[in-house]
Structure formats: C-alpha cells, structure tokens
Scaffold this motif. Structure first.
Motif: not given
Length: 147
Positions: A25-29
């Motif tokens: 998720i962190g990579r995407m946001v």
C-alpha cells in the motif's frame, strides 16, 4: 474524523484486497509501510474500518440459490422475528426498510426445497414476497472493468 485523499486511497486498496501488505500500500500511496500501518490503526480506532471480510463463491459451498425476501409483518412485536432471523443460517443479511414491506432478507439456500422450508417457518412472523436471483457479476470490488 477528517479523511484525506491518502486515507481514501488506502480504503479503496483494502476494499480490493484486505490482505494486501502495508508496504505494498505504501508504494502505491508514497508512504512507508509503518506510516500506512499508523493510518490504518487510526481508521480502525475511529470505526471507519470496522472489519475485514471474505468473499466466498456460495455456489461452490452448495448454496447456489439467492433469494431476496420482502417481509410484511403480522404484528407490531418484532422481537420474535429478530430472534428468528438471527437463528436462521440461510439468512445472510437483514435490513429494515421503508415503503413496500418492513424487512428485506438476503437468503442463500441449496435449492428450492430448502428455500420453501425456510419460507414455511417465516410464515409464523409475516407474509412475504420472494425475488430469485442468478449470479451475474461478482462484488463490485472485484470488477476488472474501470468506468
């Protein structure tokens, strides 16, 4: 609680796959996994995220018949009906509705015989109207078509 666009994106990603890892998720946001974990914890504590669920192919579990049942109550005492609904394994969701009928029940059964037996038990509490459904599309979060 004020939600920003990152919170909304995290919620969208969790709706698509509640098992997604925080670092993904962190990579995407554009946040660290720890920052995502903190936001998810805040969303849980605020009651925005109440639970993580599972989508099941009911047909493969032997419950291919989906019926939406509108219930017209016989009395104003609904306590016995509420107990009945909670005790019926075929009832997967129940809603109090306005307009036509008093309650709407989502019922999953193995077939017409099991549905008829359920409806016979339901008659103790009220009359009903049944709508039978066939599977057309999976839950919206599973749609691969983006509009």
């Amino acid at each position: 609680m004020e939600l920003d666009r990152i919170d909304m994106e995290i919620i969208r990603l969790l709706r698509e796959n509640s098992r997604i890892q925080w670092k993904d998720i962190g990579r995407m946001v554009f946040l660290t996994g720890q920052a995502v974990a903190g936001r998810i914890k805040r969303l849980e504590d605020a009651g925005v995220i109440r639970a993580y669920t599972l989508q099941v192919d009911e047909e493969k579990l032997g419950k291919p018949l989906l019926a939406l049942v509108i219930v017209f109550m016989k009395s104003t005492n609904h306590t016995a009906f509420h107990c009945f609904v909670r005790s019926e394994p075929a009832v997967t969701e129940a809603f109090r509705v306005s307009g036509d009928g008093r309650y709407s029940l989502k019922v999953l059964t193995s077939g017409q015989t099991e549905l008829s037996e359920f409806l016979d038990r339901l008659l103790q509490h009220g009359n009903y109207r049944v709508h039978l459904y066939s599977f057309i599309l999976p839950a919206k979060s599973c749609w691969s078509i983006r509009c």
